[in-house]
Design a protein around this motif. Structure first.
Motif, PDB file in Angstrom:
ATOM      1  N   ALA A   1      21.827  25.125  31.536  1.00 28.83           N
ATOM      2  CA  ALA A   1      20.663  24.801  30.699  1.00 28.83           C
ATOM      3  C   ALA A   1      19.865  26.071  30.432  1.00 28.83           C
ATOM      4  CB  ALA A   1      19.787  23.753  31.375  1.00 28.83           C
ATOM      5  N   PRO A   2      19.290  26.196  29.224  1.00 24.29           N
ATOM      6  CA  PRO A   2      18.486  27.384  28.918  1.00 24.29           C
ATOM      7  C   PRO A   2      17.159  27.365  29.669  1.00 24.29           C
ATOM      8  CG  PRO A   2      18.355  25.814  27.113  1.00 24.29           C
ATOM      9  CD  PRO A   2      19.361  25.263  28.084  1.00 24.29           C
TER      10      PRO A   2
ATOM     11  N   ALA B   1      21.688  29.368  22.951  1.00 23.26           N
ATOM     12  CA  ALA B   1      22.754  28.538  22.389  1.00 23.26           C
ATOM     13  C   ALA B   1      24.079  29.287  22.354  1.00 23.26           C
ATOM     14  CB  ALA B   1      22.359  28.091  20.978  1.00 23.26           C
ATOM     15  N   PHE B   2      24.018  30.570  21.989  1.00 22.61           N
ATOM     16  CA  PHE B   2      25.238  31.378  21.953  1.00 22.61           C
ATOM     17  C   PHE B   2      25.839  31.510  23.355  1.00 22.61           C
ATOM     18  CE2 PHE B   2      27.236  35.544  22.515  1.00 22.61           C
ATOM     19  CZ  PHE B   2      28.271  35.445  21.592  1.00 22.61           C
ATOM     20  N   ALA B   3      24.978  31.738  24.343  1.00 21.76           N
ATOM     21  CA  ALA B   3      25.461  31.886  25.711  1.00 21.76           C
ATOM     22  C   ALA B   3      26.110  30.596  26.205  1.00 21.76           C
ATOM     23  CB  ALA B   3      24.314  32.289  26.628  1.00 21.76           C
ATOM     24  N   LEU B   4      25.501  29.459  25.870  1.00 20.26           N
ATOM     25  CA  LEU B   4      26.046  28.173  26.307  1.00 20.26           C
ATOM     26  C   LEU B   4      27.378  27.864  25.622  1.00 20.26           C
ATOM     27  CD1 LEU B   4      22.747  26.067  26.387  1.00 20.26           C
ATOM     28  CD2 LEU B   4      24.124  26.787  28.351  1.00 20.26           C
ATOM     29  N   GLN B   5      27.464  28.180  24.338  1.00 20.56           N
ATOM     30  CA  GLN B   5      28.679  27.873  23.583  1.00 20.56           C
ATOM     31  C   GLN B   5      29.826  28.806  23.953  1.00 20.56           C
ATOM     32  OE1 GLN B   5      29.336  25.351  21.445  1.00 20.56           O
ATOM     33  NE2 GLN B   5      27.315  24.494  21.926  1.00 20.56           N
ATOM     34  N   SER B   6      29.511  30.048  24.191  1.00 18.31           N
ATOM     35  CA  SER B   6      30.554  31.037  24.470  1.00 18.31           C
ATOM     36  C   SER B   6      30.907  31.141  25.945  1.00 18.31           C
ATOM     37  CB  SER B   6      30.108  32.415  23.968  1.00 18.31           C
ATOM     38  OG  SER B   6      28.974  32.867  24.695  1.00 18.31           O
ATOM     39  N   GLY B   7      30.021  30.625  26.787  1.00 17.91           N
ATOM     40  CA  GLY B   7      30.252  30.729  28.218  1.00 17.91           C
ATOM     41  C   GLY B   7      29.876  32.073  28.800  1.00 17.91           C
ATOM     42  N   GLN B   8      29.278  32.933  27.976  1.00 16.04           N
ATOM     43  CA  GLN B   8      28.859  34.238  28.460  1.00 16.04           C
ATOM     44  C   GLN B   8      27.546  34.117  29.220  1.00 16.04           C
ATOM     45  OE1 GLN B   8      28.818  37.300  25.527  1.00 16.04           O
ATOM     46  NE2 GLN B   8      30.816  36.777  24.683  1.00 16.04           N
ATOM     47  N   SER B   9      27.401  34.942  30.225  1.00 16.73           N
ATOM     48  CA  SER B   9      26.164  34.937  31.001  1.00 16.73           C
ATOM     49  C   SER B   9      25.142  35.872  30.359  1.00 16.73           C
ATOM     50  CB  SER B   9      26.436  35.387  32.435  1.00 16.73           C
ATOM     51  OG  SER B   9      26.951  36.714  32.456  1.00 16.73           O
ATOM     52  N   LEU B  10      23.880  35.567  30.597  1.00 14.53           N
ATOM     53  CA  LEU B  10      22.792  36.422  30.125  1.00 14.53           C
ATOM     54  C   LEU B  10      22.271  37.231  31.301  1.00 14.53           C
ATOM     55  CD1 LEU B  10      20.841  33.924  27.831  1.00 14.53           C
ATOM     56  CD2 LEU B  10      22.413  35.739  27.129  1.00 14.53           C
TER      57      LEU B  10
END
Length: 444
Positions: free
Chosen positions: A52-53, A325-334
């Motif tokens: 979750a963001p 949203a990009f992080a959640l969709q791509s699975g990349q971590s921030l």
């Protein structure tokens, strides 16, 4: 904030305003706007936890906010410049035979028209988020973050509405007026410290910011520039030293951003130091402001000041939402906030914020422009100011939501209608302008 103009003479007209501008003050105002945008941009933190963001203030509990705040706390200078330009604009207005009511009515339009569009569109966007099933806490957080900087709109509108009265106070007793305001601000801080009641500090929303606007009057009438260079240097050094010692001994928070909510007299010291330095180097600032590239950038920002202020937070919130949203969709971590990777990304983040804010201002400022013939009724204009301040305070106190945004927009519409002349007859030679400045930097 009002147009920066040189002192008017009886022969000044509405057509020679451009020739009377102070390019150095225009540049400083533009830098203040950029400083505010950069400060808020660096404070926006977005991460993803448990799928979750999470949106939070990236500066909370960090060491770096102290030096950043000492560099980018420009709001005191913002109000000083507003006093400078507002006083000169008001004097030109009086030379042309304009009334105090007309002056304030024009200010109401130049502040509330941009706010009407910004709050209306943000309210509509929040409504779309709710209808799309976005979690309620996300919508509430977005509305809260958007509303935080709107304190400036309420306070600035009140300061500009009082400017004619404050200008007369300055003309009659300049030192007494600013001294009384500063004393009241200090008294509020003392009472707040003695009682432990932080709510008392909000009285300084009036005393601190009006005192800073009043300081701008001294810059406008040449009083500060007339001081010896050594005297101005001593003022700047003394104010900075007093501020440093007050922070070191715990009187004020060393985070100058924390001193804005509620305002403390630390901001008066910041404003005095900045104003003294500006006066010392004003000729160099003017020379630098006339360089072609600098002049073009300043010319872009000056008529869009209020639009940029009102839209930089929606831009930041949109960027934060898209990043999550990009992080959640791509699975990349921030990256974790304040980590090395996070700091490595800040330059791109800041440049993107400035570019998108400028684009928003370019697209939206023209729709927010136009100032009709001002009302000649003092009661109507007073009502307009109260409605504008009340609508904005509602967003601050209750939070920005589809309902509160709609309520604020309704109050803004009523305020703008009250500030328009009811008579069908227009002044001789009057022509509705196509694209007047949407920012309060325009002269009356």
């Amino acid at each position: 904030m009002a147009l920066v103009t040189a002192p008017a003479t009886p022969s000044s007209s509405a057509h020679d305003g451009a020739a009377l501008r102070d390019p150095g003050i225009d540049l400083v105002r533009a830098l203040c706007v950029v400083g505010v945008v950069l400060l808020h941009a660096i404070m926006v933190g977005v991460t993803v936890e448990d799928g979750a963001p999470v949106f939070e203030n990236a500066s909370v509990g960090t060491w770096w906010i102290v030096p950043v705040s000492w560099l980018l706390q420009v709001m005191p200078l913002f109000f000083v410049i507003a006093g400078f330009s507002g006083l000169l604009s008001y004097r030109r207005h009086r030379v042309r035979g304009g009334s105090d009511t007309a002056f304030v009515a024009a200010r109401v339009h130049r502040l509330l028209r941009p706010a009407l569009y910004a709050v209306g569109i943000v309210g509509a966007a929040l409504t779309v988020l709710v209808l799309c099933g976005i979690p309620a806490d996300f919508v509430v957080t977005a509305g809260f973050r958007y509303g935080q900087p709107l304190w400036f709109l309420a306070v600035f509108l009140a300061c500009q509405a009082l400017l004619p009265t404050l200008a007369r106070m300055h003309e009659d007793a300049p030192l007494l007026s600013i001294g009384a305001l500063s004393t009241l601000a200090v008294t509020v801080d003392i009472l707040r410290a003695l009682t432990g009641n932080d709510g008392l500090g909000f009285l300084n929303l009036a005393f601190v910011w009006i005192a800073l606007q009043q300081l701008g009057f001294f810059l406008a009438d040449g009083t500060i520039d007339a001081l010896a260079r050594r005297t101005r240097g001593v003022l700047a050094l003394s104010a900075t030293t007093a501020l440093f010692l007050a922070c070191a001994f715990g009187i004020f928070s060393p985070d100058l951003i924390a001193n804005i909510n509620p305002p403390t007299t630390a901001l008066l010291l910041v404003g005095l130091a900045h104003t003294s330095v500006l006066s010392l180097y004003r000729s160099r600032v003017i020379g630098f402001s006339r360089r072609p590239l600098v002049a073009r950038i300043t010319a872009f920002i000056t008529p869009r000041t209020m639009t940029m202020y009102l839209w930089h937070m929606p831009v930041l919130l949109t960027m934060a939402g898209l990043t999550a949203a990009f992080a959640l969709q791509s699975g990349q971590s921030l990256p974790a906030l304040s980590s090395v990777d996070w700091w490595m990304q800040r330059p791109l983040w800041l440049v993107t914020t400035l570019a998108l804010t400028a684009l928003a201002a370019l697209l939206l400022a023209r729709w927010e422009s136009g100032v009709p013939a001002p009302s000649t009724s003092g009661a109507a204009v007073t009502g307009a100011v109260l409605l504008g301040v009340g609508g904005t305070l509602g967003l601050l106190i209750l939070g920005t939501s589809p309902l509160t945004a709609a309520f604020a927009v309704g109050l803004y519409v009523l305020a703008l209608r009250l500030a328009v002349r009811r008579s069908p007859a227009r002044p001789e030679g009057y022509a509705r302008p196509r694209a007047l400045s949407a920012s309060p930097t325009s002269s009356a």
